[in-house]
Design an enzyme around this catalytic site. Structure first.
Site, PDB file in Angstrom:
ATOM      1  N   LYS A  28      -2.736  -6.545  -6.817  1.00  0.00           N
ATOM      2  CA  LYS A  28      -2.714  -7.232  -8.109  1.00  0.00           C
ATOM      3  C   LYS A  28      -1.979  -8.569  -7.962  1.00  0.00           C
ATOM      4  O   LYS A  28      -2.491  -9.624  -8.344  1.00  0.00           O
ATOM      5  CB  LYS A  28      -2.025  -6.334  -9.144  1.00  0.00           C
ATOM      6  CG  LYS A  28      -1.905  -6.947 -10.520  1.00  0.00           C
ATOM      7  CD  LYS A  28      -1.671  -5.880 -11.583  1.00  0.00           C
ATOM      8  CE  LYS A  28      -0.949  -6.500 -12.797  1.00  0.00           C
ATOM      9  NZ  LYS A  28       0.510  -6.258 -12.791  1.00  0.00           N
ATOM     10  N   VAL A  29      -0.809  -8.513  -7.392  1.00  0.00           N
ATOM     11  CA  VAL A  29      -0.061  -9.751  -7.192  1.00  0.00           C
ATOM     12  C   VAL A  29      -0.712 -10.601  -6.098  1.00  0.00           C
ATOM     13  O   VAL A  29      -0.677 -11.832  -6.146  1.00  0.00           O
ATOM     14  CB  VAL A  29       1.418  -9.453  -6.857  1.00  0.00           C
ATOM     15  CG1 VAL A  29       2.174 -10.739  -6.556  1.00  0.00           C
ATOM     16  CG2 VAL A  29       2.078  -8.712  -8.007  1.00  0.00           C
ATOM     17  N   GLY A  30      -1.345  -9.939  -5.138  1.00  0.00           N
ATOM     18  CA  GLY A  30      -2.077 -10.671  -4.090  1.00  0.00           C
ATOM     19  C   GLY A  30      -3.091 -11.623  -4.695  1.00  0.00           C
ATOM     20  O   GLY A  30      -3.252 -12.760  -4.242  1.00  0.00           O
ATOM     21  N   GLU A  63      -0.751  -9.232   3.078  1.00  0.00           N
ATOM     22  CA  GLU A  63      -0.598  -7.890   3.642  1.00  0.00           C
ATOM     23  C   GLU A  63      -0.451  -6.944   2.453  1.00  0.00           C
ATOM     24  O   GLU A  63       0.614  -6.873   1.842  1.00  0.00           O
ATOM     25  CB  GLU A  63       0.636  -7.848   4.550  1.00  0.00           C
ATOM     26  CG  GLU A  63       0.527  -8.748   5.782  1.00  0.00           C
ATOM     27  CD  GLU A  63      -0.181  -8.054   6.934  1.00  0.00           C
ATOM     28  OE1 GLU A  63      -0.099  -6.807   7.030  1.00  0.00           O
ATOM     29  OE2 GLU A  63      -0.832  -8.745   7.734  1.00  0.00           O
ATOM     30  N   CYS A  89       3.209   0.924   3.418  1.00  0.00           N
ATOM     31  CA  CYS A  89       1.794   0.605   3.255  1.00  0.00           C
ATOM     32  C   CYS A  89       0.928   1.390   4.219  1.00  0.00           C
ATOM     33  O   CYS A  89      -0.263   1.596   3.964  1.00  0.00           O
ATOM     34  CB  CYS A  89       1.564  -0.891   3.444  1.00  0.00           C
ATOM     35  SG  CYS A  89       2.294  -1.522   4.961  1.00  0.00           S
TER      36      CYS A  89
END
Lengths: 461, 479
Positions: free
Chosen positions: A199-201, A218, A253
């Site tokens: 989302k922030v990516g 990433e 991750c």
């Protein structure tokens, strides 16, 4: 408990312009400068090992062992690897030229992209802050590092230590939250390196687009593990359990997110998992010194909701105990939650492991392919056909056979996602590359009159 | 209102990708062979289309489009198996025993948006790369080169796998509709303004992009060169590719004050030699693509600040979209012709005090696609190489770097991101997947909790120590 520190107002434009000034002086170009900074990072870690472990424990209840083997030692190894290989990475690469352009020579030469912006996440707040910075330094960039406000102790430690050891005009640490990132994202950077969620990516890439800034993202995803009965179950169970619960309690991750197993093997597998969990963390994992905690109340409540969801609640076959005050959630196994339940929708990022039974390997592959591309797909099997199937029929950042997490420490395996799990990669030379521009150099000598003749209608030799 | 069903196009391409038909090398080679056949069997129509769109002579079309494309296809076919092979990677002791490798897999469904200036090459060259990588691909041709666009839309379906490679004609509404879809890769050639829009649209789906943009490619020349040869190469580099309408055209020249008059005189001589006293009669000169761009270039020429600085050329004819090869002596640095990328047959010649002055001018502008240095002084060249940043840098020639198959071609900063040509095209459409294969052997007990002090020191040694450290730790003799 998360402590919100009052931040002084950030002058983002000044940070970017100071770094650009330093870059323009050319100081970061010679290998000597880069090697000095890299050695300084090694020194920073050597001389502050205890402080680093303390900060990671304060932020994440990270056991000392994890703090060393998954954060500070990995960074040290990464810095040493860069030091050892820097001149090789910097060397021009000769390229063949076709006879028609003879006499000529062609090379590719890396140069720094320029002023870099690294945004670090909270789960490995030391490693995932300093490791990308190592790449930026190796490439000759100046860099602004924005630490994670979700892990304030590590953030403060970095903002105290980095100026003591590194070139202050070339490497700057900025603490802060959303307002600070927003202000920094408005500036023009030559490279943005972000570790976090998709989302922030999207927001980061959208901001980068305004300045045509290349990005490495990433991100994450749900990393599946398929396991069949051709493996030593006890060993596989150890690797999977250590991979899942031994890295930050599943808040990584590359944690295995969910298991796929054929129906006939599922009961045996679950039994083995339970046995391994007791072996690792004892009957009451809360007393184990080797388990992290959930990073903050926010995430604790998010994970609690997953556990309380009706689709999950009565399928818990191991664990499920929690304590909000200490942000503790026990290593938990969930048997066959519905595929449309919340726990099977988003990345879990916590110590909950769904075990999904499938009819066969094809069903497993279909399930994997119905979800966005993950960062890692894991296969526990000795069946060579399965290896081929998973390699060719699934797509992910990486693919690991018969283990978890280990791919992270192979320096020359590029580490990164694809699709929803990210774009670009790093580790080893890939870190150097990700902060570099590869300039093509073409050298033609003055002779060679045959090369091009005008006008086209007439050919004069 | 768009004429196309963008979601339908994408979903068809995605369905084809899922069948895995595009994965085997054979399919990829067949498609590339089909592209070669298309070019071979339709050369006359191709030349006619390029002439209709850009007034390109057959020879220029051959040299700068058709032949480059054919070479790219052949070299791709020759090297495909090598590019598709896994690359082995070394493993550290801590991970042994294991095999590590990187394999390339297709990113998936690709969108290629091609420009008008080399409307055949810059459409099919990226498409061939997408095919080589095993992607399915949608090619959006440029409406500004309508004859070539129509040709591609008609011919491609006759030769290639139409469920895997689609051509879409159209303009802004069509591109907008396509950009709303989720692609696995977007490859755009064009200008920086639209490049931002493309990247912004791609960000919504986290789609990786290659942006081949432009910029003002500077050319520095000193008096150490053989002026006749240099002048020929510069003039043909500028005016011989599409009358300056190329991203790698030298945009402006930087020359030291003392040498400028000699240079200008030689450039004028070369232009006469190439195109005669009336270049509009030469068959070797392309035209401006359309009225829009003609008027853009005209207004640059009409700018009062350069009125008395045109030392050669300047003639124009709107009807035939003709602008003569034009030299401008020292326009002010803030005149339109020195601010925007020219993309036309005008060449400003800026006199500088010295090399430092030239470097400052270059570095005050956004990073260009190419920097050209004409000099026999290797140290001078190295200064430009080290003190400027650009997609590429060329010594003593122009444009030729484009045909070196293994030199990645792409920009940096405002001139773009990513690169292609040769293996770089294959890579641009590939995801490099890291593969680690371990077996069940060689298990290190120290990996598993509960973590005793001994286990910790062994792991520490494995990660950062030497063989001695590891042995000592394993024996319990090292903390």
């Amino acid at each position: 408990m998360t402590i919100i520190k009052p931040h002084s107002v950030l002058d983002a434009a000044k940070v970017a312009s100071c770094l650009r000034e330093t870059f323009r002086t050319g100081r970061t170009r010679p290998s000597n400068w880069r090697l000095e900074q890299l050695h300084a990072i090694v020194k920073l870690i050597e001389e502050n090992e205890d402080e680093i472990c303390r900060a990671l424990f304060a932020d994440l209840h990270k056991p000392r062992h994890e703090a060393l083997t998954m954060e500070s030692l990995v960074v040290t190894a990464s810095a040493k690897h860069a030091i050892k290989n820097l001149n090789k990475w910097r060397a021009p690469v000769k390229k063949e030229t076709p006879y028609i352009v003879w006499p000529a020579s062609a090379f590719i030469l890396p140069e720094p992209l320029g002023v870099a912006f690294v945004i670090a996440p909270w789960n490995f707040p030391f490693l995932l802050a300093v490791d990308p910075v190592i790449g930026a330094i190796a490439a000759g960039c100046t860099v602004c590092l924005k630490t994670s406000e979700v892990t304030p102790a590590t953030s403060e430690l970095l903002s105290t230590l980095v100026p003591k050891y590194l070139d202050n005009d070339a490497i700057k640490v900025v603490e802060g939250g959303v307002p600070e990132v927003t202000a920094l994202l408005e500036q023009k950077w030559d490279k943005i390196f972000y570790t976090g969620n998709p989302k922030v990516g999207r927001i980061v890439m959208g901001a980068a687009a305004k300045h045509l800034t290349p990005v490495t993202l990433e991100l994450g995803g749900k990393c599946p593990v398929f396991i069949d009965d051709t493996v030593d179950l006890q060993l596989a169970s150890r690797r999977i359990m250590a991979g899942k619960y031994g890295s930050n309690s599943g808040q990584a991750c590359i944690s295995p997110d969910y298991i796929l197993v054929e129906e006939h093997l599922a009961p045996k597998l679950i039994k083995q998992f339970r046995s391994t969990l007791v072996e690792f963390f004892g009957e009451d994992p809360r007393t184990s010194k080797d388990l992290s905690r959930i990073v903050n109340k926010n995430h604790f409540q998010r994970l609690s909701r997953l556990l309380d969801d009706p689709a999950t609640a009565d399928r818990i076959v191991h664990g499920g105990e929690r304590d909000e005050d200490s942000l503790y959630i026990a290593p938990t196994l969930i048997e066959d939650p519905a595929l449309d339940s919340p726990i099977m929708a988003d990345e879990i990022f916590g110590p909950l492991l769904p075990i999904i039974t499938v009819r066969n390997v094809n069903a497993a592959i279909d399930l994997i392919n119905d979800k966005p591309k993950a960062l890692v797909v894991h296969l526990f099997s000795t069946n060579k056909d399965y290896v081929k199937m998973f390699t060719e029929e699934t797509s992910s950042g990486g693919l690991v056979m018969n283990d978890c997490i280990m791919q992270f420490i192979v320096p020359e395996l590029p580490f990164g996602g694809v699709g929803e799990s990210g774009t670009g990669a790093y580790h080893g030379k890939a870190s150097f590359d990700t902060f570099s521009h590869f300039k093509s150099i073409f050298n033609k000598s003055q002779s060679g009159r045959f090369a091009k003749l005008r006008p086209y209608g007439v050919c004069v030799l | 209102m768009t004429t196309i069903d963008a979601p339908q196009i994408v979903s068809e391409l995605r369905a084809t990708l899922r069948t895995a038909r595009t994965r085997p090398a054979q399919w990829r080679l067949d498609q590339i062979r089909a592209v070669l056949k298309l070019v071979n069997e339709n050369e006359d129509d191709i030349y006619a289309a390029l002439h209709s769109d850009l007034h390109k002579s057959n020879y220029e079309s051959f040299l700068t489009e058709v032949n480059v494309l054919v070479s790219a296809c052949k070299s791709t076919m020759k090297n495909l198996h090598k590019w598709m092979a896994p690359e082995k990677k070394p493993i550290p002791l801590a991970v042994w025993p294991a095999n590590a490798s990187v394999i390339s897999e297709p990113l998936g469904v690709a969108l290629v948006i091609s420009p008008w200036n080399f409307p055949l090459l810059l459409a099919l060259d990226p498409v061939v790369g997408a095919i080589a990588a095993g992607c399915t691909v949608c090619l959006k041709t440029s409406e500004i080169a309508p004859a070539t666009s129509a040709l591609l839309a008609r011919l491609l379906p006759e030769y290639v796998d139409t469920e895997a490679i689609k051509v879409v004609e159209g303009s802004i509404p069509e591109v907008t509709a396509l950009l709303e879809q989720k692609w696995d890769k977007i490859f755009y050639t064009g200008n920086a303004k639209v490049g931002r829009i493309i990247m912004g649209a791609a960000a919504k789906h986290l789609t990786p992009v290659t942006l081949e943009l432009g910029g003002k490619c500077p050319l520095f020349i000193d008096d150490s060169v053989d002026l006749k040869v240099a002048s020929k190469r510069i003039m043909v580099g500028k005016y011989g590719s599409n009358a300056g309408q190329a991203c790698i055209s030298p945009d402006y020249v930087l020359v030291e004050e003392h040498f400028a008059p000699t240079l200008i005189k030689q450039l004028q001589k070369t232009l006469l030699e190439f195109y005669g006293p009336d270049p509009s009669a030469s068959v070797d000169l392309a035209r401006i693509i359309n009225k829009n761009h003609f008027q853009r270039l005209s207004s640059m020429l009409d700018d009062p600040s350069i009125a008395d600085k045109i030392v050669h050329g300047g003639e124009r004819d709107e009807k035939s979209l003709y602008i003569a090869p034009t030299l401008i002596d020292n326009p002010p640095l803030d005149s339109p012709v020195m601010v925007e990328e020219i993309f036309g047959p005008m060449l400003p010649i800026i006199t500088v005090r010295n090399v430092d002055h030239a470097l400052n001018i270059i570095n005050d502008k956004p990073k260009p696609l190419e920097v050209y240095v004409f000099s026999n002084n290797k140290d001078l060249f190295n200064r430009f190489r080290d003190e400027t940043s650009s997609g590429g840098i060329v010594m003593n020639d122009c444009v030729l770097q484009f045909i070196i198959p293994e030199l990645p071609f792409g920009g940096v900063g405002e001139s773009g991101t990513g690169a292609y040509h040769g293996k770089a095209t294959f890579d641009a459409f590939s995801h490099r997947k890291a593969v680690l294969v371990k077996n069940m052997g060689g298990d290190v007990f120290a990996r598993y909790p509960p973590f005793t002090v001994r286990k910790q020191s062994l792991i520490k040694a494995l990660l950062t120590g030497t063989i001695i450290d590891i042995i000592l730790a394993a024996l319990g003799w090292r903390k």
